[in-house]
Scaffold this motif. Structure first.
Motif, PDB file in Angstrom:
ATOM      1  N   PHE A 185       4.234  24.131   0.314  1.00 39.95           N
ATOM      2  CA  PHE A 185       5.067  23.245   1.120  1.00 39.95           C
ATOM      3  C   PHE A 185       5.050  21.812   0.599  1.00 39.95           C
ATOM      4  CE2 PHE A 185       3.210  26.565   3.843  1.00 39.95           C
ATOM      5  CZ  PHE A 185       4.371  27.244   4.195  1.00 39.95           C
ATOM      6  N   THR A 186       3.923  21.382   0.034  1.00 38.20           N
ATOM      7  CA  THR A 186       3.811  20.003  -0.437  1.00 38.20           C
ATOM      8  C   THR A 186       4.204  19.839  -1.900  1.00 38.20           C
ATOM      9  OG1 THR A 186       1.467  20.321  -0.971  1.00 38.20           O
ATOM     10  CG2 THR A 186       1.988  19.471   1.218  1.00 38.20           C
ATOM     11  N   ARG A 187       4.106  20.915  -2.688  1.00 41.35           N
ATOM     12  CA  ARG A 187       4.431  20.829  -4.117  1.00 41.35           C
ATOM     13  C   ARG A 187       5.586  21.731  -4.527  1.00 41.35           C
ATOM     14  NH1 ARG A 187       1.355  18.122  -7.797  1.00 41.35           N
ATOM     15  NH2 ARG A 187      -0.546  17.132  -7.029  1.00 41.35           N
ATOM     16  N   GLY A 188       6.071  22.554  -3.627  1.00 43.01           N
ATOM     17  CA  GLY A 188       7.269  23.332  -3.919  1.00 43.01           C
ATOM     18  C   GLY A 188       7.004  24.591  -4.716  1.00 43.01           C
ATOM     19  N   ARG A 189       8.092  25.183  -5.188  1.00 42.72           N
ATOM     20  CA  ARG A 189       8.032  26.438  -5.928  1.00 42.72           C
ATOM     21  C   ARG A 189       7.595  26.208  -7.369  1.00 42.72           C
ATOM     22  NH1 ARG A 189       7.795  30.321  -2.461  1.00 42.72           N
ATOM     23  NH2 ARG A 189       9.024  31.830  -3.613  1.00 42.72           N
TER      24      ARG A 189
ATOM     25  N   VAL B 286       0.853  -1.187   0.000  1.00 43.66           N
ATOM     26  CA  VAL B 286       0.000   0.000   0.000  1.00 43.66           C
ATOM     27  C   VAL B 286       0.886   1.232   0.000  1.00 43.66           C
ATOM     28  CG1 VAL B 286      -1.736   1.330   1.245  1.00 43.66           C
ATOM     29  CG2 VAL B 286      -1.879  -1.173   1.193  1.00 43.66           C
ATOM     30  N   GLY B 287       0.602   2.157  -0.905  1.00 45.96           N
ATOM     31  CA  GLY B 287       1.397   3.373  -1.003  1.00 45.96           C
ATOM     32  C   GLY B 287       0.542   4.625  -0.988  1.00 45.96           C
ATOM     33  N   VAL B 288       1.106   5.687  -0.448  1.00 50.77           N
ATOM     34  CA  VAL B 288       0.453   6.996  -0.448  1.00 50.77           C
ATOM     35  C   VAL B 288       1.267   7.929  -1.329  1.00 50.77           C
ATOM     36  CG1 VAL B 288      -0.067   9.034   0.937  1.00 50.77           C
ATOM     37  CG2 VAL B 288      -0.675   6.783   1.772  1.00 50.77           C
ATOM     38  N   LEU B 289       0.575   8.591  -2.256  1.00 46.61           N
ATOM     39  CA  LEU B 289       1.204   9.543  -3.162  1.00 46.61           C
ATOM     40  C   LEU B 289       0.683  10.937  -2.852  1.00 46.61           C
ATOM     41  CD1 LEU B 289       0.473   7.642  -6.514  1.00 46.61           C
ATOM     42  CD2 LEU B 289       2.341   7.207  -4.919  1.00 46.61           C
ATOM     43  N   GLY B 290       1.349  11.955  -3.404  1.00 46.85           N
ATOM     44  CA  GLY B 290       0.801  13.301  -3.382  1.00 46.85           C
ATOM     45  C   GLY B 290       1.081  14.093  -2.124  1.00 46.85           C
TER      46      GLY B 290
ATOM     47  N   VAL C 261       5.792   5.684   0.541  1.00 45.70           N
ATOM     48  CA  VAL C 261       5.370   7.079   0.577  1.00 45.70           C
ATOM     49  C   VAL C 261       6.128   7.815  -0.518  1.00 45.70           C
ATOM     50  CG1 VAL C 261       5.298   9.203   1.910  1.00 45.70           C
ATOM     51  CG2 VAL C 261       4.863   7.032   3.038  1.00 45.70           C
ATOM     52  N   VAL C 262       5.381   8.448  -1.444  1.00 49.82           N
ATOM     53  CA  VAL C 262       6.002   9.103  -2.594  1.00 49.82           C
ATOM     54  C   VAL C 262       5.417  10.504  -2.762  1.00 49.82           C
ATOM     55  CG1 VAL C 262       6.687   8.851  -5.010  1.00 49.82           C
ATOM     56  CG2 VAL C 262       6.042   6.832  -3.683  1.00 49.82           C
ATOM     57  N   GLY C 263       6.281  11.513  -2.774  1.00 47.84           N
ATOM     58  CA  GLY C 263       5.838  12.890  -2.960  1.00 47.84           C
ATOM     59  C   GLY C 263       5.546  13.201  -4.412  1.00 47.84           C
TER      60      GLY C 263
ATOM     61  N   ALA D  53       1.424  12.583   1.393  1.00 43.83           N
ATOM     62  CA  ALA D  53       2.650  11.796   1.495  1.00 43.83           C
ATOM     63  C   ALA D  53       3.786  12.638   2.055  1.00 43.83           C
ATOM     64  CB  ALA D  53       3.028  11.240   0.125  1.00 43.83           C
ATOM     65  N   GLU D  54       3.922  13.842   1.534  1.00 45.52           N
ATOM     66  CA  GLU D  54       5.002  14.716   1.994  1.00 45.52           C
ATOM     67  C   GLU D  54       4.766  15.160   3.427  1.00 45.52           C
ATOM     68  OE1 GLU D  54       7.486  17.923   2.913  1.00 45.52           O
ATOM     69  OE2 GLU D  54       5.310  18.034   2.877  1.00 45.52           O
TER      70      GLU D  54
END
Length: 478
Positions: free
Chosen positions: A196-200, A105-109, A129-131, A112-113
């Motif tokens: 913060f979760t997706r950056g600049r 089981v994985g969490v993306l997005g 866990v994948v950002g 996740a971050e």
């Protein structure tokens, strides 16, 4: 916690549904993945990129999570309710794992971050866990997880990460598609976790965007939505051709692919949508006359607390400018009820701008404090829940009236409609949308038409959310 969305668009209405993006090949695909997406259109677009990456590694898609070797949730952190929904699903998948050893089981997005440690170590809900910028590493992370390690990659990138990947279109109707043009956000609104979760902000190579849009058109797609957290900030420097490409120029280049290709975009920040963009829309009939222009609050004082960088007067002037350059343009918005320190006067200011702007539809929520945001660090979440709820009900009630009034004004008018598929309520009716993004339902009447065709529909009735009409076919080459 109450959250209300009026007149959901087609993508937002399917949140959490599984996707099967292609017919599985039992020879090519030896393992199976299942994916659910939550939140914004960008998350759905990202899931298509993930599907492409996994497809290249021998994974086939399944609609049944019980058949999956790998279960993925592409998550949203922008509101508390979205996180609660994902946590509930993860608990359900944890129970499923107990009956199926070896399933990952994985969490993306965005979640996740933000919640990687809790998911992996404290709550032990996931294996991977994948950002948002790390999906290319997913095959390696799967290998790590299969060996018993907890696999994590939430690093943010300074560059566009997926420009060369051809997305697998997930559960597509074959007519409308999303194309991501940029990622991240520089605006730092005090209530928002996206920076913060997706950056600049970073913009994708313009040529790769045109190539993807052209490929979709050649495959039969007739509507493209250009996506970004703030599309109007798109800016790409082509050093080889010594060109600087703004969003207005990109929009024009996509529109010129074919007059049969409709172009939409989402989302705009009011401070960034320029006259150049508005004049480009006016110049090309196939660029849809619809702008999502988030307000958030009608109070200048609250807008300052939100760090929205505009006043109520400035926003009203922007609405006036859109109406001036694009008469009849559809406008929708976002509203937050009960932000920190919001008074009754502030709330009435929001209702006042809604009346002034006459939105066709809106996405409306109560304020939910998000950990790590500037608002959470600086302000007390001091508006009582019952007051938030009452203010939201008033906002929703007003928008319902505005939506119905807007739709009634269209009765007797004719619109060019792109047929997207059957109506949800009846297979004997077609469903499509106007250039202004209003849903239209009309009888098929045995005309020899199909998804992707254009028709002229005369509106003869409406509900609050839908226009109802009768059609006459038009020359598809026009």
């Amino acid at each position: 916690m109450i959250e209300v969305t009026a007149n959901k668009t087609h993508d937002e209405s399917r949140q959490g549904e599984p996707f099967a993006p292609f017919v599985a090949d039992p020879v090519k695909h030896t393992r199976w993945f299942y994916i659910e997406s939550y939140g914004c259109s960008m998350n759905f677009s990202d899931s298509e990129i993930v599907a492409s990456i996994l497809n290249g590694e021998g994974f086939g898609a399944t609609r049944n999570c019980e058949d999956a070797d790998l279960v993925l949730l592409n998550t949203c952190s922008i509101r508390e309710k979205a996180e609660q929904t994902v946590r509930k699903r993860l608990t359900e998948f944890k129970k499923l794992k107990e009956s199926k050893p070896g399933m990952l089981v994985g969490v993306l997005g965005c979640m996740a971050e933000r919640l990687k440690s809790k998911f992996l170590e404290e709550e032990k809900l996931v294996d991977i866990v994948v950002g948002p910028d790390a999906y290319r590493s997913l095959p390696l992370l799967v290998e790590e997880a299969e060996s018993g390690q907890k696999a994590v990659n939430v690093l943010l990138s300074r560059d566009e990460t997926y420009a060369d990947i051809s997305p697998v279109r997930l559960d597509s109707n074959g007519v409308t598609g999303f194309v991501s043009i940029m990622r991240g956000c520089n605006n730092m609104c005090s209530f928002c976790v996206v920076p913060f979760t997706r950056g600049r902000e970073r913009s994708r190579d313009a040529d790769s965007i045109i190539k993807e849009c052209t490929d979709l058109f050649n495959k039969g797609y007739r509507e493209i939505t250009l996506l970004g957290q703030n599309v109007d900030s798109y800016y790409f420097i082509d050093e080889v051709k010594d060109k600087r490409i703004t969003f207005a120029k990109l929009l024009e280049n996509v529109a010129r692919i074919s007059l049969l290709l409709r172009v939409r975009f989402s989302t705009s920040h009011p401070k960034d949508i320029t006259d150049d963009v508005l004049h480009t829309i006016a110049k090309y009939e196939n660029i849809c006359r619809y702008i999502h222009l988030p307000l958030q609050s009608g109070s200048t004082r609250i807008l300052q607390l939100m760090n929205r960088t505009y006043t109520r007067e400035w926003y009203k002037a922007k609405v006036d400018r859109i109406r001036e350059i694009l008469p009849g343009c559809g406008i929708s918005s976002d509203m937050i009820a009960g932000f920190c320190m919001e008074t009754e006067d502030d709330h009435r200011d929001t209702l006042d701008i809604m009346e002034y702007s006459k939105y066709d539809m809106s996405y409306m929520f109560v304020y939910s404090e998000r950990p790590g945001t500037l608002a959470q660090k600086r302000y007390a979440d001091d508006v009582p829940p019952e007051i938030k709820k009452r203010r939201l009900i008033e906002i929703v009630g007003l928008q319902n009236r505005l939506s119905l009034e807007s739709n009634k004004k269209d009765i007797g008018k004719s619109f060019k409609i792109l047929i997207e598929g059957d109506s949800k309520k009846s297979a004997s009716d077609w469903m499509g949308r106007t250039s202004q993004n209003k849903v239209v339902v009309f009888p098929k009447n045995n005309w020899n038409l199909k998804k992707g065709d254009y028709v002229i529909v005369k509106i003869n009735d409406c509900t609050q959310a839908t226009l109802l009409g009768e059609m006459e076919p038009i020359n598809q080459n026009l």
